[in-house]
Design a protein around this motif. Structure first.
Motif, short mmCIF file in Angstrom:
data_model
loop_
_atom_site.label_atom_id
_atom_site.label_comp_id
_atom_site.label_asym_id
_atom_site.label_seq_id
_atom_site.Cartn_x
_atom_site.Cartn_y
_atom_site.Cartn_z
N ILE A 138 0.76 -1.32 0.09
CA ILE A 138 0.12 -0.12 -0.11
C ILE A 138 0.90 1.24 0.01
CG2 ILE A 138 -1.90 1.15 1.11
CD1 ILE A 138 -2.30 -1.37 2.69
N THR A 139 0.75 2.05 -0.98
CA THR A 139 1.25 3.31 -0.91
C THR A 139 0.33 4.57 -1.05
OG1 THR A 139 1.57 3.06 -3.41
CG2 THR A 139 3.50 2.58 -2.02
N GLN A 140 0.80 5.56 -0.47
CA GLN A 140 0.05 6.77 -0.42
C GLN A 140 0.79 7.99 -0.85
OE1 GLN A 140 -2.06 5.77 3.91
NE2 GLN A 140 -2.52 7.64 3.20
N SER A 141 0.36 8.69 -1.68
CA SER A 141 0.81 10.07 -2.04
C SER A 141 -0.32 11.35 -2.59
CB SER A 141 1.28 9.73 -3.84
OG SER A 141 0.30 9.23 -4.64
N PRO A 142 0.43 12.44 -2.42
CA PRO A 142 1.83 12.65 -1.54
C PRO A 142 1.85 12.40 -0.24
CG PRO A 142 0.55 14.71 -1.40
CD PRO A 142 -0.41 13.56 -2.02
N ARG A 143 3.15 12.13 0.40
CA ARG A 143 3.10 11.77 1.84
C ARG A 143 3.09 13.10 2.69
NH1 ARG A 143 6.01 7.57 3.64
NH2 ARG A 143 5.00 8.22 5.54
N HIS A 144 3.30 14.21 2.18
CA HIS A 144 3.06 15.42 2.76
C HIS A 144 2.79 16.34 1.86
CE1 HIS A 144 5.85 14.06 6.13
NE2 HIS A 144 6.51 13.42 5.43
N LYS A 145 1.76 17.30 2.38
CA LYS A 145 1.19 18.32 1.55
C LYS A 145 0.66 19.57 2.42
CE LYS A 145 -1.70 19.59 -2.33
NZ LYS A 145 -0.56 19.89 -3.19
N VAL A 146 1.34 20.70 1.91
CA VAL A 146 0.75 21.88 2.40
C VAL A 146 0.03 22.81 1.52
CG1 VAL A 146 1.39 24.24 3.64
CG2 VAL A 146 2.76 21.93 4.09
N THR A 147 -1.36 23.00 1.86
CA THR A 147 -2.11 23.95 0.81
C THR A 147 -2.80 25.04 1.61
OG1 THR A 147 -3.85 23.73 -1.06
CG2 THR A 147 -4.26 22.38 1.33
N GLU A 148 -3.57 25.73 0.60
CA GLU A 148 -4.24 27.02 1.10
C GLU A 148 -5.84 26.50 1.42
OE1 GLU A 148 -1.14 30.20 -0.07
OE2 GLU A 148 -2.97 30.58 -0.87
N THR A 149 -6.49 27.24 2.28
CA THR A 149 -7.80 26.98 2.31
C THR A 149 -8.46 27.48 1.04
OG1 THR A 149 -7.83 27.70 4.70
CG2 THR A 149 -9.93 28.23 3.54
N GLY A 150 -9.43 26.70 0.53
CA GLY A 150 -10.10 26.85 -0.62
C GLY A 150 -9.65 26.33 -1.76
#
Lengths: 117, 115
Positions: free
Chosen positions: A4-16
């Motif tokens: 099992i893999t998940q992508s991305p492992r880390h993400k920073v995003t903005e509201t909306g």
């Protein structure tokens, strides 16, 4: 270990902004799940899938949608991310055993840490 | 869904046995008792499960009370690698007639293992 893999492992995003998380498995398991984990709440089920194009809601599904067009991929989409969706997201898979009440073991991916600013 | 009650935290010494308790007084006859653990910064991993009889595997043993209202996960010799949050879960059917089960995670027991 289950594949099992998940992508991305880390993400920073903005509201909306829209965000899509991907879970990929190589085990050919029929069931796939998305959970979120927050301090003080443990893991909570968002959505699950019991086959290609067959999905249903979990306990915290508001603000999330999912899609499963292939056995191996289960996508989780935040149409318009909010700060309350900052969390660690885990994908899990399972394969139903015999009918009639045999428990299924779930195998979890490594998680995706999402931060919504 | 039936609920489980676990201590928030427990401590053990390395190479000593650890008994992690779980109460589930509202368990139904078809609920399986599952134990998962979560190591730091990882996803949960399956440990063991049972229905009525005690169970053993390479990781642990599960002792189930005769009335099924409580169970105990036993780690026979704790190692530093066993430091984790341990979840006791009763699984219930996701949909009627289905063989698949939903896992409802509580807050678990944080096990600290001292060297």
């Amino acid at each position: 270990d289950a594949g099992i893999t998940q992508s991305p492992r880390h993400k920073v995003t903005e509201t909306g902004t829209p965000v899509t998380l991907r879970c990929h498995q190589t085990e050919n398991h029929r069931y796939m799940y998305w959970y979120r984990q927050d301090p003080g709440h443990g893991l909570r089920l968002i959505h699950y899938s019991y086959g290609v194009k067959d999905t249903d809601k979990g306990e915290v599904s508001d603000g999330y949608s999912v899609s499963r067009s292939k056995t191996e991929d289960f996508l989780l989409t935040l149409e318009s991310a909010t700060s309350s969706q900052t969390s660690v997201y885990f994908c899990a898979i399972s394969e139903p055993q015999l009918a009639g009440g045999v428990a299924d073991t779930q195998y979890f991916g490594p998680g995706t840490r999402l931060t919504v600013l | 869904d039936a609920k489980t009650t676990q201590p928030n935290s427990m401590e053990s010494n390395e190479e000593e046995p650890v008994h992690l308790p779980c109460n589930h007084s509202t368990i139904s006859g078809t609920d399986y008792i599952h134990w998962y653990r979560q190591l730091p910064s990882q996803g949960p991993e399956y440990v063991i499960h049972g229905l009525t009889s005690n169970v053993n595997n390479r990781m642990a043993s599960l002792a189930i009370a005769e009335d099924r209202k409580s169970s105990t996960l036993i780690l026979h010799r704790a190692t530093l690698r066993d430091a984790a949050v341990y979840y006791c879960i009763l699984n219930s059917a996701l949909n009627s007639g289905g063989s698949n089960y939903k896992l409802t995670f509580g807050k678990g027991t944080l096990l600290t293992v001292n060297p």
